[in-house]
Design an enzyme around this catalytic site. Sequence first.
Site, PDB file in Angstrom:
ATOM      1  N   LEU A  15       0.826  -1.205   0.000  1.00  0.00           N
ATOM      2  CA  LEU A  15       0.000   0.000   0.000  1.00  0.00           C
ATOM      3  C   LEU A  15       0.865   1.262   0.000  1.00  0.00           C
ATOM      4  O   LEU A  15       0.363   2.345  -0.275  1.00  0.00           O
ATOM      5  CB  LEU A  15      -0.910   0.004   1.233  1.00  0.00           C
ATOM      6  CG  LEU A  15      -2.202   0.810   1.158  1.00  0.00           C
ATOM      7  CD1 LEU A  15      -3.081   0.320   0.027  1.00  0.00           C
ATOM      8  CD2 LEU A  15      -2.956   0.744   2.480  1.00  0.00           C
ATOM      9  N   SER A  16       2.135   1.099   0.296  1.00  0.00           N
ATOM     10  CA  SER A  16       3.061   2.226   0.401  1.00  0.00           C
ATOM     11  C   SER A  16       3.901   2.362  -0.869  1.00  0.00           C
ATOM     12  O   SER A  16       4.718   1.489  -1.167  1.00  0.00           O
ATOM     13  CB  SER A  16       3.993   2.025   1.606  1.00  0.00           C
ATOM     14  OG  SER A  16       5.146   2.825   1.503  1.00  0.00           O
ATOM     15  N   PRO A  17       3.746   3.470  -1.630  1.00  0.00           N
ATOM     16  CA  PRO A  17       4.571   3.650  -2.825  1.00  0.00           C
ATOM     17  C   PRO A  17       6.042   3.871  -2.477  1.00  0.00           C
ATOM     18  O   PRO A  17       6.925   3.475  -3.236  1.00  0.00           O
ATOM     19  CB  PRO A  17       3.961   4.886  -3.496  1.00  0.00           C
ATOM     20  CG  PRO A  17       3.317   5.647  -2.383  1.00  0.00           C
ATOM     21  CD  PRO A  17       2.819   4.615  -1.430  1.00  0.00           C
ATOM     22  N   SER A  19       7.558   2.392  -0.126  1.00  0.00           N
ATOM     23  CA  SER A  19       8.087   1.041   0.086  1.00  0.00           C
ATOM     24  C   SER A  19       8.553   0.431  -1.230  1.00  0.00           C
ATOM     25  O   SER A  19       9.573  -0.260  -1.285  1.00  0.00           O
ATOM     26  CB  SER A  19       7.028   0.131   0.721  1.00  0.00           C
ATOM     27  OG  SER A  19       6.807   0.432   2.077  1.00  0.00           O
TER      28      SER A  19
END
Length: 226
Positions: A15-17, A19
């Site tokens: 869900l984390s870009p 990341s």
Amino acid sequence: MGPLPRTLELFYDVLSPYSWLGFEVLCRYKNIWNINLQLRPSLIGGIMKDSGNQPPALLPRKAQYMRNDIRLLGQHVQIPVQFPKDFFSVILEKGSLSAMRFLTAVSMEHPEMLEKVSRELWMRVWSRDEDISEPQSILAAAEKAGMSTEQARGLLEKISTPDVKNKLKETTEAACKYGAFGLPITVAHLDGQTHMLFGSDRMELLAHLLGEKWMGPVPPAINARL
């Protein structure tokens, strides 16, 4: 015989870009630097709640900055990242629980597939604006990564089991114990010491800690293949 590889743990959520950015850079460097990269699927929602943090996009000015930041970083790191059209629905309503449980199952039973399946899930949500909360979407990502339909379905059936749920919870709690307040975090274990670095923009500092050379987000050996 050379020195043993140093262990790096990357805690991430698809869900984390940010990341995704950190993930790709570390995957490029894992065979250049003397490191053992361990991928740790975690739940960003649990980390936010535990730390009392809030998603940056909830603040309008941060949200606007983040859109431009992600676009420029995608160009810099050379990954096709772009915002989903209905960003708040993707982040705040749908979330990533099923996807991260699936990646946890992959890490437990087919760890050799974890890098590719993770990348395909990022591609779906952060490049092609496709759903990652539906079972068929998760299966499609796994199959595109090279997993057989039988393997993927078998893992999907296990995402509600206590073993998988507990493993994801344990990994998320481990990130919190290292001091995480968001994702990604990279944890370097060096000479009996532990260093936690937050975000995707600490790679130059990580190189300094490792005593390795930083050659930018796309090192020459990788750039020749892109």
